[in-house]
Scaffold this motif. Sequence first.
Motif, PDB file in Angstrom:
ATOM      1  N   ILE A 354      -9.572   9.270 -31.008  1.00  0.00           N
ATOM      2  CA  ILE A 354      -9.031   8.425 -32.077  1.00  0.00           C
ATOM      3  C   ILE A 354      -8.562   9.289 -33.239  1.00  0.00           C
ATOM      4  N   GLU A 355      -9.335  10.308 -33.594  1.00  0.00           N
ATOM      5  CA  GLU A 355      -8.907  11.223 -34.662  1.00  0.00           C
ATOM      6  C   GLU A 355      -7.628  11.959 -34.286  1.00  0.00           C
ATOM      7  N   ARG A 356      -7.526  12.354 -33.034  1.00  0.00           N
ATOM      8  CA  ARG A 356      -6.326  13.064 -32.581  1.00  0.00           C
ATOM      9  C   ARG A 356      -5.108  12.149 -32.641  1.00  0.00           C
ATOM     10  N   PHE A 357      -5.297  10.888 -32.265  1.00  0.00           N
ATOM     11  CA  PHE A 357      -4.201   9.926 -32.358  1.00  0.00           C
ATOM     12  C   PHE A 357      -3.757   9.726 -33.811  1.00  0.00           C
ATOM     13  N   GLN A 358      -4.676   9.923 -34.755  1.00  0.00           N
ATOM     14  CA  GLN A 358      -4.384   9.696 -36.170  1.00  0.00           C
ATOM     15  C   GLN A 358      -3.903  10.959 -36.886  1.00  0.00           C
ATOM     16  N   ASN A 359      -3.627  12.011 -36.134  1.00  0.00           N
ATOM     17  CA  ASN A 359      -3.195  13.272 -36.739  1.00  0.00           C
ATOM     18  C   ASN A 359      -1.795  13.110 -37.340  1.00  0.00           C
ATOM     19  N   PRO A 360      -1.656  13.228 -38.669  1.00  0.00           N
ATOM     20  CA  PRO A 360      -0.345  13.008 -39.292  1.00  0.00           C
ATOM     21  C   PRO A 360       0.636  14.143 -39.063  1.00  0.00           C
ATOM     22  N   TYR A 361       0.158  15.274 -38.534  1.00  0.00           N
ATOM     23  CA  TYR A 361       1.022  16.448 -38.380  1.00  0.00           C
ATOM     24  C   TYR A 361       1.693  16.523 -37.011  1.00  0.00           C
ATOM     25  N   ILE A 362       1.335  15.618 -36.119  1.00  0.00           N
ATOM     26  CA  ILE A 362       1.882  15.667 -34.754  1.00  0.00           C
ATOM     27  C   ILE A 362       2.728  14.424 -34.507  1.00  0.00           C
ATOM     28  N   LYS A 363       4.006  14.637 -34.205  1.00  0.00           N
ATOM     29  CA  LYS A 363       4.912  13.538 -33.878  1.00  0.00           C
ATOM     30  C   LYS A 363       4.940  13.358 -32.367  1.00  0.00           C
ATOM     31  N   HIS A 364       4.111  12.437 -31.902  1.00  0.00           N
ATOM     32  CA  HIS A 364       4.044  12.151 -30.466  1.00  0.00           C
ATOM     33  C   HIS A 364       4.797  10.852 -30.243  1.00  0.00           C
ATOM     34  N   TYR A 365       6.031  10.958 -29.762  1.00  0.00           N
ATOM     35  CA  TYR A 365       6.892   9.780 -29.676  1.00  0.00           C
ATOM     36  C   TYR A 365       6.474   8.880 -28.515  1.00  0.00           C
ATOM     37  N   LEU A 366       6.433   7.583 -28.799  1.00  0.00           N
ATOM     38  CA  LEU A 366       6.021   6.614 -27.786  1.00  0.00           C
ATOM     39  C   LEU A 366       6.995   6.611 -26.606  1.00  0.00           C
ATOM     40  N   THR A 367       8.279   6.821 -26.867  1.00  0.00           N
ATOM     41  CA  THR A 367       9.244   6.871 -25.766  1.00  0.00           C
ATOM     42  C   THR A 367       8.991   8.071 -24.855  1.00  0.00           C
ATOM     43  N   ASP A 368       8.469   9.176 -25.411  1.00  0.00           N
ATOM     44  CA  ASP A 368       8.109  10.314 -24.563  1.00  0.00           C
ATOM     45  C   ASP A 368       6.940   9.952 -23.659  1.00  0.00           C
ATOM     46  N   LEU A 369       5.992   9.193 -24.201  1.00  0.00           N
ATOM     47  CA  LEU A 369       4.854   8.750 -23.385  1.00  0.00           C
ATOM     48  C   LEU A 369       5.319   7.796 -22.284  1.00  0.00           C
ATOM     49  N   GLY A 370       6.484   7.166 -22.495  1.00  0.00           N
ATOM     50  CA  GLY A 370       7.000   6.212 -21.521  1.00  0.00           C
ATOM     51  C   GLY A 370       7.769   6.838 -20.376  1.00  0.00           C
ATOM     52  N   LEU A 371       7.909   8.162 -20.364  1.00  0.00           N
ATOM     53  CA  LEU A 371       8.602   8.827 -19.261  1.00  0.00           C
ATOM     54  C   LEU A 371       7.799   8.660 -17.966  1.00  0.00           C
TER      55      LEU A 371
END
Length: 508
Positions: A354-371
């Motif tokens: 949960i903390e990793r998901f809340q990291n403001p310094y990492i832009k993990h795009y939802l569309t990338d997760l959708g590949l």
Amino acid sequence: MDLLDKKLVLTRKLKHSSIQPVDSLPEKILQFGEGNFLRCFTNWMVQQMNDKGVFNGRVAAVQPTPHGRVVPKLERQENLYTTILQGLDNGKEVEEVEVNCSISRSINPYENWQEVLNTAASDELQFIFSNTTEAGLSYSREEYDPSQSPLSFPGKVTACLFHRYQCKGKEEAPGLVVIPCELVEDNGTKLKEIVLTIAEDWRLPVPFKKWVQERNTFCNTLVDRIVPGYPKEHALDWEHRLGYHDELMVTGEPFHLFVIEADQELEDLLPLQQAGLNVKWAKVQPYRTLKVSLLNAPHTMMFAAGFLYGLNTVYEAMKDPLLKDFVSEAMETEIMPYLSFDRDETIQFSEAVIERFQNPYIKHYLTDLGLNAVNKFRARVLPLFQNYYAETGQLPSFMSYALAAMFVYYKPVSVEEGHFTGEREGVAYKVRDTEAAMNAFIHFWESSKKGIYIESVRQILARTALWGEDLTRFPNLAERIHEHIELMLRLGAQPALEELMNKKEVNK
């Protein structure tokens, strides 16, 4: 002060401490790969061990492919670079910046193969590390020329081991510990099998193959750290803060996990835990299951639900109270209770996620997760779906909603070669998956236009080629998916999710 001046300062500090000066440390590790992940993961760990004075060794880093661009940059900087770790730790934002001195040499094997072989035969060498991507850890047939570097990574390892075997007394030659970090299941076992296959191809002596099997240790591993790499958007700001130019600064999250399947006796040679690092000397599979269940599966569950909701990154999703509750409650109620893993460690890992998901310094795009999301759902979420149903006899609400959201995300507006285009609030996005998966959803949405909506849901859920089984075996799943899809299309993703969360709240 430039980066090389920084090295001088570090050297002077070490001369006045009990820790050996960096330049005097022996090369204990031959490393295939010099990319962002290794420099921010294993090389960072070597630096931590050296800082504590418990390892006292350095790394000879080898360029894995003919077209690599990192070695010249490392050479220009005398193999120094900066690691920047940013994220949350126990709810507080942390930032750790360090000049890494762990790499002693960086070698282009296609120009200096003998240098690699000499390193492989060194008395001081103990380990081989690697990260050559999943594609790199694969077999390819190639000819053996002792004077030239093999093209493949396993070929290089085979040639290095054979050179060591010849130079160090053959059957009596001391072996090495091989620790691959590629994200491949049973990576150590697989690498060993490929090495032995290549030795067969090259008709190397039978005693050598026996020596590979008996005197060398190939470790299966699991690595976990998000490493965005070079901070392109903020590089000038960082150089202004640091006071020097660095072509290879690398950013990563503070969280790290390294599971190495080997006897803890290896800790004497590689004292990672002594340096305070999150390293487990244990079977990899339980930790792989934990990671897939509590990190990868929630990623796959949130991508469509969050994107259709109007959000773009994991961080944005976790800032939204409704999406955060969706993810947190899914983990707490539908996943964690049904994992056969130590309860305390499961809770600790989930809190870290949960903390990793809340990291403001990492832009993990939802569309990338959708590949390739269909296969991800099949591999990551469906086993958890099955666990929940087997234990409770009920459909898991959050997983069912996530599946329905993926159906809506896969609604094509136009079809192109290799992908199709969806649309969110008038803005197009690309959907990329296997041809079979895309065709299945194109047909599904075409059929839905003809008024056989619920039957279309049943038909696509019954496709064992997509899901690995006939999902209509779960009673009322088609009706549940149909209900969620209809609500999303009629009211929108936000009201649909609100209704789901309100129902869960009432049922508590």
